[in-house]
Design a protein around this motif. Structure first.
Motif, PDB file in Angstrom:
ATOM      1  N   LEU A 174      39.804  31.115  35.225  1.00 22.69           N
ATOM      2  CA  LEU A 174      40.137  32.025  36.326  1.00 22.69           C
ATOM      3  C   LEU A 174      41.646  32.230  36.435  1.00 22.69           C
ATOM      4  CD1 LEU A 174      37.742  31.025  39.257  1.00 22.69           C
ATOM      5  CD2 LEU A 174      37.740  33.129  37.910  1.00 22.69           C
ATOM      6  N   VAL A 175      42.405  31.153  36.259  1.00 26.03           N
ATOM      7  CA  VAL A 175      43.867  31.287  36.283  1.00 26.03           C
ATOM      8  C   VAL A 175      44.326  32.147  35.114  1.00 26.03           C
ATOM      9  CG1 VAL A 175      46.059  30.038  36.204  1.00 26.03           C
ATOM     10  CG2 VAL A 175      44.128  29.082  37.474  1.00 26.03           C
ATOM     11  N   LEU A 176      43.709  31.952  33.951  1.00 27.71           N
ATOM     12  CA  LEU A 176      44.032  32.772  32.790  1.00 27.71           C
ATOM     13  C   LEU A 176      43.799  34.258  33.105  1.00 27.71           C
ATOM     14  CD1 LEU A 176      42.887  32.016  29.161  1.00 27.71           C
ATOM     15  CD2 LEU A 176      42.758  34.310  30.068  1.00 27.71           C
ATOM     16  N   LEU A 177      42.657  34.576  33.710  1.00 21.86           N
ATOM     17  CA  LEU A 177      42.368  35.965  34.072  1.00 21.86           C
ATOM     18  C   LEU A 177      43.361  36.508  35.084  1.00 21.86           C
ATOM     19  CD1 LEU A 177      38.457  35.972  34.379  1.00 21.86           C
ATOM     20  CD2 LEU A 177      39.861  36.777  32.473  1.00 21.86           C
ATOM     21  N   SER A 178      43.822  35.638  35.993  1.00 26.40           N
ATOM     22  CA  SER A 178      44.792  36.104  36.990  1.00 26.40           C
ATOM     23  C   SER A 178      46.116  36.495  36.344  1.00 26.40           C
ATOM     24  CB  SER A 178      45.013  35.028  38.055  1.00 26.40           C
ATOM     25  OG  SER A 178      45.676  33.901  37.519  1.00 26.40           O
ATOM     26  N   GLY A 179      46.397  35.960  35.138  1.00 28.51           N
ATOM     27  CA  GLY A 179      47.592  36.378  34.415  1.00 28.51           C
ATOM     28  C   GLY A 179      47.532  37.860  34.058  1.00 28.51           C
ATOM     29  N   TYR A 180      46.341  38.335  33.705  1.00 28.39           N
ATOM     30  CA  TYR A 180      46.179  39.754  33.416  1.00 28.39           C
ATOM     31  C   TYR A 180      46.427  40.595  34.672  1.00 28.39           C
ATOM     32  CZ  TYR A 180      44.072  38.375  28.964  1.00 28.39           C
ATOM     33  OH  TYR A 180      43.856  37.846  27.704  1.00 28.39           O
ATOM     34  N   VAL A 181      45.990  40.081  35.818  1.00 30.21           N
ATOM     35  CA  VAL A 181      46.209  40.794  37.087  1.00 30.21           C
ATOM     36  C   VAL A 181      47.699  40.894  37.385  1.00 30.21           C
ATOM     37  CG1 VAL A 181      45.770  40.750  39.573  1.00 30.21           C
ATOM     38  CG2 VAL A 181      43.969  40.059  37.977  1.00 30.21           C
ATOM     39  N   VAL A 182      48.424  39.789  37.194  1.00 31.13           N
ATOM     40  CA  VAL A 182      49.869  39.793  37.437  1.00 31.13           C
ATOM     41  C   VAL A 182      50.556  40.809  36.525  1.00 31.13           C
ATOM     42  CG1 VAL A 182      51.996  38.412  37.232  1.00 31.13           C
ATOM     43  CG2 VAL A 182      49.950  37.428  38.294  1.00 31.13           C
ATOM     44  N   ALA A 183      50.149  40.841  35.266  1.00 32.61           N
ATOM     45  CA  ALA A 183      50.773  41.775  34.316  1.00 32.61           C
ATOM     46  C   ALA A 183      50.518  43.225  34.709  1.00 32.61           C
ATOM     47  CB  ALA A 183      50.249  41.506  32.907  1.00 32.61           C
ATOM     48  N   VAL A 184      49.292  43.526  35.112  1.00 32.33           N
ATOM     49  CA  VAL A 184      48.937  44.907  35.445  1.00 32.33           C
ATOM     50  C   VAL A 184      49.550  45.334  36.773  1.00 32.33           C
ATOM     51  CG1 VAL A 184      47.014  46.440  36.024  1.00 32.33           C
ATOM     52  CG2 VAL A 184      46.813  44.861  34.092  1.00 32.33           C
ATOM     53  N   VAL A 185      49.454  44.471  37.806  1.00 37.77           N
ATOM     54  CA  VAL A 185      49.898  44.852  39.147  1.00 37.77           C
ATOM     55  C   VAL A 185      51.414  44.788  39.285  1.00 37.77           C
ATOM     56  CG1 VAL A 185      49.776  44.268  41.606  1.00 37.77           C
ATOM     57  CG2 VAL A 185      47.720  44.148  40.183  1.00 37.77           C
ATOM     58  N   PHE A 186      52.016  43.691  38.815  1.00 40.53           N
ATOM     59  CA  PHE A 186      53.456  43.508  39.020  1.00 40.53           C
ATOM     60  C   PHE A 186      54.284  43.918  37.798  1.00 40.53           C
ATOM     61  CE2 PHE A 186      51.301  40.512  41.844  1.00 40.53           C
ATOM     62  CZ  PHE A 186      51.863  40.865  43.062  1.00 40.53           C
ATOM     63  N   GLY A 187      53.698  43.746  36.609  1.00 40.15           N
ATOM     64  CA  GLY A 187      54.412  44.165  35.412  1.00 40.15           C
ATOM     65  C   GLY A 187      54.194  45.627  35.076  1.00 40.15           C
ATOM     66  N   ARG A 188      53.174  46.227  35.695  1.00 44.38           N
ATOM     67  CA  ARG A 188      52.865  47.647  35.515  1.00 44.38           C
ATOM     68  C   ARG A 188      52.645  48.018  34.043  1.00 44.38           C
ATOM     69  NH1 ARG A 188      57.169  50.450  39.789  1.00 44.38           N
ATOM     70  NH2 ARG A 188      56.507  49.242  41.608  1.00 44.38           N
ATOM     71  N   VAL A 189      51.895  47.179  33.372  1.00 37.80           N
ATOM     72  CA  VAL A 189      51.500  47.493  32.003  1.00 37.80           C
ATOM     73  C   VAL A 189      50.000  47.707  31.981  1.00 37.80           C
ATOM     74  CG1 VAL A 189      53.394  46.176  30.996  1.00 37.80           C
ATOM     75  CG2 VAL A 189      51.194  45.058  31.393  1.00 37.80           C
ATOM     76  N   LYS A 190      49.507  48.422  30.996  1.00 36.86           N
ATOM     77  CA  LYS A 190      48.078  48.671  30.878  1.00 36.86           C
ATOM     78  C   LYS A 190      47.358  47.405  30.421  1.00 36.86           C
ATOM     79  CE  LYS A 190      48.459  53.618  29.916  1.00 36.86           C
ATOM     80  NZ  LYS A 190      48.152  54.719  28.962  1.00 36.86           N
ATOM     81  N   LEU A 191      46.158  47.228  30.944  1.00 33.43           N
ATOM     82  CA  LEU A 191      45.393  46.018  30.651  1.00 33.43           C
ATOM     83  C   LEU A 191      45.186  45.833  29.153  1.00 33.43           C
ATOM     84  CD1 LEU A 191      43.738  43.583  31.624  1.00 33.43           C
ATOM     85  CD2 LEU A 191      41.771  45.115  31.869  1.00 33.43           C
ATOM     86  N   GLY A 192      44.787  46.879  28.463  1.00 32.76           N
ATOM     87  CA  GLY A 192      44.552  46.769  27.026  1.00 32.76           C
ATOM     88  C   GLY A 192      45.806  46.447  26.257  1.00 32.76           C
ATOM     89  N   ALA A 193      46.925  47.054  26.654  1.00 26.08           N
ATOM     90  CA  ALA A 193      48.202  46.792  25.976  1.00 26.08           C
ATOM     91  C   ALA A 193      48.616  45.335  26.153  1.00 26.08           C
ATOM     92  CB  ALA A 193      49.280  47.725  26.513  1.00 26.08           C
ATOM     93  N   PHE A 194      48.436  44.819  27.372  1.00 22.51           N
ATOM     94  CA  PHE A 194      48.798  43.411  27.616  1.00 22.51           C
ATOM     95  C   PHE A 194      47.898  42.473  26.814  1.00 22.51           C
ATOM     96  CE2 PHE A 194      48.334  39.404  29.955  1.00 22.51           C
ATOM     97  CZ  PHE A 194      49.660  38.996  29.972  1.00 22.51           C
TER      98      PHE A 194
END
Length: 419
Positions: free
Chosen positions: A235-255
């Motif tokens: 779950l923490v690993l998945l939350s890393g994707y959320v941080v990247a998309v929401v705060f880093g403003r990168v696309k999920l697939g790209a990240f």
């Protein structure tokens, strides 16, 4: 064979011999636990004896390193703010999700009863607070008594305040005190390495008693534990994707594509440090300026572990559930605070050392017996994969988020240090 595999083999053999002995002669198998029990307990006590000085020393040196990093520039300070917020958020996530998971996917009652019987000598440690007592005792009146009484949360609060006070001293005084505590940590690590060299003997002795009393239920319970705690890391690993998309403003697939090579290195090495070059490459692919990534990622590897407080709290909650220890609001608050605060002090330790040094204070603060940790450290190899991959994923996500917020700082090199 690596030490981790020797420890795991000792666990399997200990449980196996215990089961076989109980099948051949139940009374004889239990009589033998009068010998194996004290051997296992002595090994466990040897680990316990270094926890207090190790935690205090690690907190002082960890806070000192974090404070030095934050003083290095605005980017470093912003990184530290992200780290602290994420650590508390993931700990609270674990406090909410772990009890739900344990209620939805319960350990079979007969397994739980058998395991409780196998640890009949396990007693709650420290002071188990109510919610009112939690706030009343969070600041120690006597730090020596707190250390002697295994009151880890008050002791941690004092160590944290002491560590921040050291950062306000003159450089010469600060270096002397930090050097003293660094030497203390190194000495404790030498002792722990000596103790861990005997881990196969100690874990075999502990496992034999569990196998003799519980039979095959021990293997099923350990598998249930591995899956439960690993789920929190996932779950923490998945939350890393959320941080990247929401705060880093990168696309999920790209990240996902960019971070995959770093995750592969993490799986193969179980080391965030070894994954650093791949994380730097992933961050730059996602648009992070090299100057920003070159500041955030080294700090992340040195003082930040996103998965640690969440998974450490999950271990303590699992053991409490396993042994039937009720966890009220005060105990849960003590566990959350201890897990979040002590994380920065244990990040530089090898997995087998950091497991006990990180989880034991959380368990003690909640009044959960720690005897079971001697067995659980033997199967930490699998949850540790989720720890490392989750850390690498979140490190990269935070680096991208900080770089997005720090674009103006990079444009003014007098604000941020050159890399």
């Amino acid at each position: 064979m690596s030490q981790a595999w020797r420890i795991l083999l000792a666990l399997v053999l200990g449980i196996g011999f215990g089961i076989a002995g109980a099948e051949i002669s139940p009374e004889g198998a239990l009589d033998l636990t009068l010998v194996t029990g004290p051997v296992g307990s002595a090994w466990l006590h040897a680990l316990q004896m270094v926890i207090v000085p190790l935690i205090v020393g690690l907190l002082v040196t960890g806070v000192g390193a974090a404070a030095d990093a934050a003083r290095a520039g605005r980017i470093a300070g912003r990184s530290m703010l992200y780290f602290v917020v994420i650590l508390w958020c993931t700990t609270l996530l674990s406090a909410i999700v772990t009890p739900i998971l344990l209620n939805v996917w319960q350990l079979p009652p007969e397994w739980s009863a058998a395991l409780r019987q196998s640890l009949t000598g396990a007693k709650p440690m420290g002071t188990v607070p109510s919610l009112g007592q939690f706030f009343d005792t969070i600041v120690p009146t006597n730090v020596v008594n707190a250390a002697a009484g295994d009151a880890f949360l008050p002791l941690t609060i004092f160590a944290l305040a002491f560590a921040f006070a050291i950062t306000r001293l003159e450089p010469a005084s600060r270096e002397r005190l930090t050097g003293l505590f660094q030497a203390l940590v190194e000495a404790m690590l030498v002792i722990i390495n000596w103790v861990l060299a005997l881990a196969p003997i100690g874990i075999f002795a502990l496992a034999y008693g569990v196998g003799a009393r519980t039979g095959a239920a021990a293997f099923g319970a350990l598998l249930h534990y591995i899956l439960t705690v690993s789920a929190i890391g996932f779950l923490v690993l998945l939350s890393g994707y959320v941080v990247a998309v929401v705060f880093g403003r990168v696309k999920l697939g790209a990240f996902a594509r960019a971070v995959a090579p770093a995750q592969a290195v993490a799986v193969s090495t179980q080391s965030s440090l070894a994954s650093l070059p791949a994380m730097l490459e992933a961050s730059e692919k996602l648009g992070a300026a090299p100057a920003s990534a070159g500041i955030t990622l080294p700090i992340a590897v040195a003082v930040f572990r996103a998965t640690s407080p969440a998974m450490n709290l999950a271990v303590a909650l699992y053991v409490a559930h396993w042994l039937g220890v009720p966890i009220g609001a005060g105990q849960l608050a003590a566990g959350v605070a201890t897990a979040a605060i002590t994380t920065m002090g244990s990040v530089s330790l090898p997995g087998t050392i950091s497991f006990f040094a990180s989880v034991a204070p959380v368990s003690v603060a909640m009044g959960v017996p720690i005897e079971a940790l001697g067995l659980l450290v033997a199967v930490e190899t699998i949850p540790d994969l989720f720890r490392t991959v989750g850390n690498v994923t979140m490190d990269t996500a935070v680096t991208v988020a900080v770089a997005r917020k720090s674009a103006g700082d990079i444009a003014h090199p007098e604000i941020a240090p050159r890399v």
